[in-house]
Design a protein around this motif. Structure first.
Motif, PDB file in Angstrom:
ATOM      1  N   GLU A 201      23.083   3.871  -5.918  1.00  0.00           N
ATOM      2  CA  GLU A 201      23.054   3.109  -4.679  1.00  0.00           C
ATOM      3  C   GLU A 201      22.454   3.926  -3.539  1.00  0.00           C
ATOM      4  O   GLU A 201      22.819   5.072  -3.327  1.00  0.00           O
ATOM      5  N   LYS A 202      21.482   3.335  -2.865  1.00  0.00           N
ATOM      6  CA  LYS A 202      20.826   3.866  -1.661  1.00  0.00           C
ATOM      7  C   LYS A 202      19.926   5.076  -1.927  1.00  0.00           C
ATOM      8  O   LYS A 202      19.347   5.616  -0.986  1.00  0.00           O
ATOM      9  N   THR A 203      19.785   5.493  -3.157  1.00  0.00           N
ATOM     10  CA  THR A 203      18.967   6.677  -3.435  1.00  0.00           C
ATOM     11  C   THR A 203      17.480   6.374  -3.335  1.00  0.00           C
ATOM     12  O   THR A 203      16.720   7.141  -2.736  1.00  0.00           O
ATOM     13  N   ASP A 205      16.260   3.072  -2.500  1.00  0.00           N
ATOM     14  CA  ASP A 205      16.045   1.787  -1.840  1.00  0.00           C
ATOM     15  C   ASP A 205      14.894   1.827  -0.837  1.00  0.00           C
ATOM     16  O   ASP A 205      13.946   1.032  -0.912  1.00  0.00           O
ATOM     17  N   GLN A 206      14.988   2.747   0.107  1.00  0.00           N
ATOM     18  CA  GLN A 206      14.011   2.746   1.193  1.00  0.00           C
ATOM     19  C   GLN A 206      12.626   3.135   0.707  1.00  0.00           C
ATOM     20  O   GLN A 206      11.614   2.640   1.218  1.00  0.00           O
TER      21      GLN A 206
END
Length: 469
Positions: A201-203, A205-206
């Motif tokens: 999670e969130k690793t 994404d961006q």
């Protein structure tokens, strides 16, 4: 071990893990599910919570879960959570046999051979078939997983920016994936990206969002605009050789961890099945090579995804449905695809609620139903999904709902993106409807400038501006 035999022996594993490579995956996968799956129902059974287990098995049975059907038969046979009833046991064993469990057929025949009067058995089976049958499952839900994807017209990517592998993930040998959906406008620009799920999670994404927003597509009036383009992007390619040696040195440890994952998947943990399906969809993970020793068939990822879907996991149900709408299993099957998406939407899966709303707004299909679409868009908007908020405001205006409802929905969407071109255009249309052409023109100009800065299509804005005095 056949999954339906879990009712006789199950294992539940919890383990502390360190944050590197495969180990972080294991930590996530052994987090308890909040919704029932075959494993949690089996645990309830072994703990003596027969009524709860029976309720959970019933839910899974109506998704076409053959193992749950078998276990319901066992509970009727022994009177666990339900009144002991050989006729019902015969009916459910026979149904499990229809779903392909051969030993269920043997047990049904044994019950019949021990009965003086077979008529009550047949009556119970025929009554059950009116509620649930393999024919119904085959017609309403079952995908043809072995079929080749159907050719379909869709916009083709004409410009790609590769995402930058995050430095901390690169240095720590972390692999993963991100599942996105986005729209493509008339000009081929990517708009309104929605993050559905990612690991870890969130690793990543961006990184993928920053890249995808710059992608361009090309197509014609038949393929553009295009809604709900799905992307499962795997982060693996930058590190294969660098970690080859470390993988070899850790292979024994990996094998032990992989065995735990395989056990959990085979025992009916829907979340584990979903994650492994995602890993198996790429050949380049270190973990995938070990997983494929167990799941060697070419369509193993699709098989596990379906097992997770019939096991009640909404993410998998939605993916199966979206795949069927896209023709991934031999042909485009709108009815079955929408049925799977409906199941996920009813579970509260926000992206499924939004997708269902969008699909029901497509007037070229007989299932066109704006009022039903409105219900699902409201549900998704209430969960905070921006795309749903945007579409809800546009639909309320189109359906000429009370101005207060339109304004409330519009303000909620603008709170997430105050300069969104479509929302500014909607605001301009509201001003025009209120006989305020100058205010409408100003807002439309703002919408035009913002669409230009984002490289989005501007044709709808220009068409509206041409109608202003």
């Amino acid at each position: 071990m056949s999954a339906h035999t879990i009712i006789n022996h199950s294992k539940h594993t919890t383990r502390f893990c360190h944050y590197k490579l495969l180990l972080v995956l294991l930590c996530l996968l052994f987090t308890p599910l909040t919704k029932a799956d075959l494993l949690s129902a089996t645990l309830d059974y072994h703990q003596g919570n027969f009524s709860e287990a029976q309720r959970e098995f019933q839910q899974l049975a109506y998704l076409g879960n053959a193992d749950a059907i078998y276990n319901i038969a066992v509970m009727y046979l022994h009177g666990q959570g339900v009144e002991k009833n050989k006729a019902q046991a015969y009916a459910w064993f026979s149904l499990a046999a229809d779903f392909g469990l051969l030993d269920a057929r043997d047990t049904a025949m044994l019950i019949a051979s021990q009965s003086d009067n077979k008529q009550p058995l047949d009556d119970a089976y025929n009554a059950l078939l009116k509620q649930l049958s393999f024919q119904w499952y085959d017609q309403q839900l079952r995908p043809e997983l072995t079929a080749s994807p159907a050719p379909h017209s869709s916009p083709q990517r004409s410009y790609t920016v590769e995402p930058k592998y995050p430095e901390h993930a690169y240095q720590n040998g972390i692999e993963g994936w991100v599942w996105l959906e986005f729209d493509i406008d008339k000009s081929g620009a990517v708009t309104d990206i929605s993050l559905i799920d990612s690991y870890p999670e969130k690793t990543f994404d961006q990184a993928i969002i920053n890249a995808v927003k710059r992608w361009q597509y090309q197509g014609d009036s038949q393929t553009l605009p295009y809604y709900n383009r799905s992307l499962l992007y795997h982060f693996t390619t930058y590190k294969g050789k660098q970690y080859e040696q470390s993988f070899k040195s850790q292979q024994r440890e990996y094998n032990e961890k992989i065995s735990e994952l395989i056990d959990a998947a085979e025992q009916g943990n829907a979340l584990v099945q979903y994650y492994i399906a995602n890993w198996l969809s790429s050949d380049e993970y270190n973990a995938t090579r070990l997983l494929k020793y167990h799941w060697q068939q070419a369509n193993a990822n699709s098989e596990l995804l379906l097992r997770s879907a019939v096991n009640g996991y909404a993410n998998s149900q939605y993916r199966i449905g979206a795949n069927m709408l896209r023709g991934e299993y031999g042909k485009v099957d709108r009815e079955k695809g929408l049925n799977w998406i409906l199941l996920a939407a009813q579970s509260g899966f926000v992206n499924a609620q939004y997708r269902l709303g969008r699909e029901l707004l497509n007037s070229q299909y007989v299932d066109y139903a704006p009022n039903k679409a409105l219900t699902w868009l409201k549900a998704a908007a209430a969960q905070g999904l921006f795309s749903a908020k945007r579409e809800l405001a546009l639909l309320l205006f189109e359906l000429k709902k009370p101005p207060q409802q339109v304004t409330q929905a519009l303000d909620s969407a603008l709170a997430d993106d105050s300069e969104h071109p479509q929302l500014l255009l909607l605001k301009a249309k509201i001003q025009a409807a209120n006989n305020k052409p100058q205010a409408a023109k100003k807002l439309a100009n703002n919408a035009l400038q913002e669409a230009n800065s984002r490289n989005w299509d501007q044709s709808n804005i220009k068409q509206f501006m041409a109608t202003l005095p």
